[in-house]
Structures are given as C-alpha cells and as structure tokens.
Enzyme design. Structure first.
Site, mmCIF file in Angstrom:
data_model
loop_
_atom_site.group_PDB
_atom_site.id
_atom_site.type_symbol
_atom_site.label_atom_id
_atom_site.label_comp_id
_atom_site.label_asym_id
_atom_site.label_seq_id
_atom_site.Cartn_x
_atom_site.Cartn_y
_atom_site.Cartn_z
ATOM 1 N N HIS A 56 0.640 -1.328 0.248
ATOM 2 C CA HIS A 56 0.210 0.439 -0.400
ATOM 3 C C HIS A 56 0.943 1.277 0.027
ATOM 4 O O HIS A 56 1.880 1.027 0.255
ATOM 5 C CB HIS A 56 -0.963 0.114 1.344
ATOM 6 C CG HIS A 56 -0.912 -0.083 3.023
ATOM 7 N ND1 HIS A 56 0.788 -0.721 3.236
ATOM 8 C CD2 HIS A 56 -0.544 0.658 3.273
ATOM 9 C CE1 HIS A 56 1.000 -0.778 4.509
ATOM 10 N NE2 HIS A 56 0.249 0.699 4.781
ATOM 11 N N HIS A 58 1.308 3.341 2.376
ATOM 12 C CA HIS A 58 1.985 4.504 3.282
ATOM 13 C C HIS A 58 3.550 4.792 3.193
ATOM 14 O O HIS A 58 4.241 3.573 2.615
ATOM 15 C CB HIS A 58 1.107 4.030 4.412
ATOM 16 C CG HIS A 58 0.237 4.513 4.717
ATOM 17 N ND1 HIS A 58 -0.714 3.758 5.226
ATOM 18 C CD2 HIS A 58 -0.817 5.102 4.209
ATOM 19 C CE1 HIS A 58 -1.783 4.196 6.038
ATOM 20 N NE2 HIS A 58 -1.970 4.818 4.931
ATOM 21 N N ASP A 60 5.829 4.616 5.098
ATOM 22 C CA ASP A 60 6.506 3.870 5.888
ATOM 23 C C ASP A 60 6.476 2.516 5.434
ATOM 24 O O ASP A 60 7.074 1.624 5.656
ATOM 25 C CB ASP A 60 6.389 3.051 7.664
ATOM 26 C CG ASP A 60 4.800 2.846 8.086
ATOM 27 O OD1 ASP A 60 3.517 3.140 6.675
ATOM 28 O OD2 ASP A 60 4.363 1.711 8.153
ATOM 29 N N HIS A 61 5.729 2.032 4.178
ATOM 30 C CA HIS A 61 6.013 0.910 3.483
ATOM 31 C C HIS A 61 6.264 0.817 1.587
ATOM 32 O O HIS A 61 7.227 0.335 1.422
ATOM 33 C CB HIS A 61 4.264 0.202 3.008
ATOM 34 C CG HIS A 61 3.875 -0.061 4.867
ATOM 35 N ND1 HIS A 61 4.031 -1.712 4.119
ATOM 36 C CD2 HIS A 61 3.502 0.358 5.749
ATOM 37 C CE1 HIS A 61 3.507 -1.413 5.805
ATOM 38 N NE2 HIS A 61 3.313 -0.759 6.187
ATOM 39 N N HIS A 113 -8.001 -1.147 5.520
ATOM 40 C CA HIS A 113 -6.999 0.255 5.817
ATOM 41 C C HIS A 113 -6.965 0.875 5.095
ATOM 42 O O HIS A 113 -6.609 2.792 5.373
ATOM 43 C CB HIS A 113 -5.474 -0.599 6.621
ATOM 44 C CG HIS A 113 -4.124 0.143 6.955
ATOM 45 N ND1 HIS A 113 -3.553 0.205 7.983
ATOM 46 C CD2 HIS A 113 -3.104 0.859 6.292
ATOM 47 C CE1 HIS A 113 -3.226 0.878 8.172
ATOM 48 N NE2 HIS A 113 -2.165 0.658 7.250
ATOM 49 N N ASP A 132 -0.622 -4.256 6.312
ATOM 50 C CA ASP A 132 -1.134 -3.295 7.488
ATOM 51 C C ASP A 132 -2.493 -4.371 7.649
ATOM 52 O O ASP A 132 -3.609 -3.887 8.815
ATOM 53 C CB ASP A 132 -0.773 -2.047 7.788
ATOM 54 C CG ASP A 132 0.281 -1.604 7.559
ATOM 55 O OD1 ASP A 132 1.648 -2.468 8.378
ATOM 56 O OD2 ASP A 132 0.613 -0.024 8.131
ATOM 57 N N HIS A 170 5.112 -5.598 11.277
ATOM 58 C CA HIS A 170 5.170 -4.372 12.016
ATOM 59 C C HIS A 170 4.779 -5.266 13.773
ATOM 60 O O HIS A 170 4.264 -6.459 13.391
ATOM 61 C CB HIS A 170 4.137 -3.493 12.755
ATOM 62 C CG HIS A 170 3.448 -2.009 11.373
ATOM 63 N ND1 HIS A 170 4.204 -0.762 11.492
ATOM 64 C CD2 HIS A 170 3.397 -1.406 10.597
ATOM 65 C CE1 HIS A 170 4.011 0.193 10.744
ATOM 66 N NE2 HIS A 170 3.664 -0.570 10.172
#
Length: 253
Positions: A56, A58, A60-61, A113, A132, A170
């Site tokens: 996805h 975001h 942090d991805h 998400h 996530d 995570h």
C-alpha cells in the site's frame, strides 16, 4: 525450489522482508520501510534484488522505493494508490500474479486500512505478505476503508490454508494481546498472550504468525463470537467486527 524469507527490524516497529526464489536466485523486498536497512541486508546476504512489492501507499511501506530502485534497478510493483507518493513500474490488483523466478505471488485484494491495499500470496510455499491488513492478534486501522471492506478482506485471508505463514509489517503483538484479553476470555487466547509477553521480554519477534493461529486467537477474526461483549449482539458479522475495531481504537491498556 522454495522461497526463503529474511526478516529484519526497520524504523521503530516495522519489519522488512526480503524473499529469495531459490530456483533463480532472484529476490524481492516487500515494501520499503527503510531503504538503508534494506540495502544493508541485501549486501550482507549477497542477494540480487529484482522486485519491490508494495502492499500500500503509506510512507513506511513505499517511502524507500526510489532509493532502493536507484541502487538495485529493481522493478517496482504495487497497487495504483502507491503513485500518490512514488512511481510504479507495474500496477497490480486482486487476481493478478507476480512472478519472481519460479515463484508466483497471487495478488489478493485486502483493502480497508487503505482502499487499494493488497496482499502477496505464494501458494506453493504457503506464505502471505499482508502488509497492514492482518497483524498477529490484530488488524490495521481503518484509515480509508470501512468495516465491511476490511471484514471482507480479512475473510479472504482467513480462507487461506491454516498453515500459511503470515508476515505482517509491524511488531504490535504485545499491545494487541493486551486488548484481546479485554474482550475475550478464551483459554487459547490467554495461553498465546502469555507466550507473546514472554517472547517480547526476551526481545524475540512474534512475526511470522499463521492463519490457523489467528483464526483461533485474533479478536478481529473472532469478532462474531465476541459481538455480545462489544455491544453488537444480533448485528451482522461486519458490524461486530466494526465494534471490535472501535473498541481497540479507544483502548488505552
């Protein structure tokens, strides 16, 4: 030949994953949470990166896509939503297949998400990279989707074989376990929570998990059975899930 997965910590609580197709020697990284860590691990392993597989958009991805591609020449694959922050070389969605040497990753729609979130599933090795969407004893927050979308996504994952190894992105399991104990008194859950707390005290990861373990002890997958405990008795399954998700969002334990 099998897929080898190398897992390592990134940022404050992310995991990075490198997956190597042993037949071809080609590797993929699943998401790019921290480009420096990914490139360091590749050097130490001596692996050749062919693919970046985003789940996805975001940061942090997908935030490390440009740097990892510049260093390796890897092809970036992901859902269209990733283009919000970085270019894609190949756009994929549910039902597509991504090949890494002799390994085929089925793309499973797993929005909720984020709206376009996807999962990569290697059926031959029974390995799922879920980003996530599903966590050990938890699930992702509904930042863009709604309860009905996320519940449908979780059911797609729950339909995978019970021995499927689930690599979530995570290390949230201890906090997820504390919440789970507040809404579920199942003995299997209590035993798992104790094991999780002990593992974290020793500094050990709780990822990967398995589909079977999550079906047995994850309150989000068990939401219909917990409906009465979260004020959703008599509601549809996705509404019971939504009530569990809302309870987690408000939980401060």
């Amino acid at each position: 030949m099998p897929l080898t997965v190398h897992q390592f910590p990134c940022l404050s609580d992310n995991y990075g994953f490198l997956a190597r197709d042993e037949a071809s020697g080609l590797a993929a990284c699943i998401d790019t949470p921290e480009s420096g860590a990914i490139l360091r691990e590749l050097r130490e392993l001596g692996w050749t990166l062919a693919l970046i597989l985003n789940t996805h958009w975001h940061p942090d991805h997908a935030g490390g896509n440009a740097e990892v591609k510049a260093a390796t020449g890897a092809t970036i694959v992901g859902p269209k939503e990733v283009t919000r922050i970085a270019p894609l070389d190949r756009e994929v969605s549910g039902g597509d297949v991504v090949e890494l040497g002799e390994t085929g990753f089925q793309v499973i729609e797993s929005g909720g998400h984020t709206l376009g979130h996807i999962t990569y599933y290697d059926a031959a090795d029974r390995i799922a990279f879920v980003g996530d969407t599903l966590f050990a004893m938890g699930c992702g927050r509904l930042f863009e989707g709604d309860a009905a979308q996320m519940w449908a996504s979780l059911q797609r994952l729950a339909a995978l074989p019970d021995d499927t190894r689930v690599y979530c992105a995570h290390e949230y399991t201890a906090s997820n376990a504390r919440f789970a104990l507040s809404v579920d008194d199942d003995p299997a859950l209590k035993r798992r929570a104790e094991a999780v707390f002990a593992a974290r005290e020793r500094g050990e990861p709780t990822v990967p998990t398995t589909i079977g373990l999550e079906k047995a002890t994850n309150p989000f997958l068990r939401a219909p059975a917990l409906a009465g405990r979260v004020g959703a008795q008599g509601k549809a399954d996705h509404e019971a899930f939504g009530a569990v998700r809302a309870a987690k969002d408000a939980f401060r334990g």
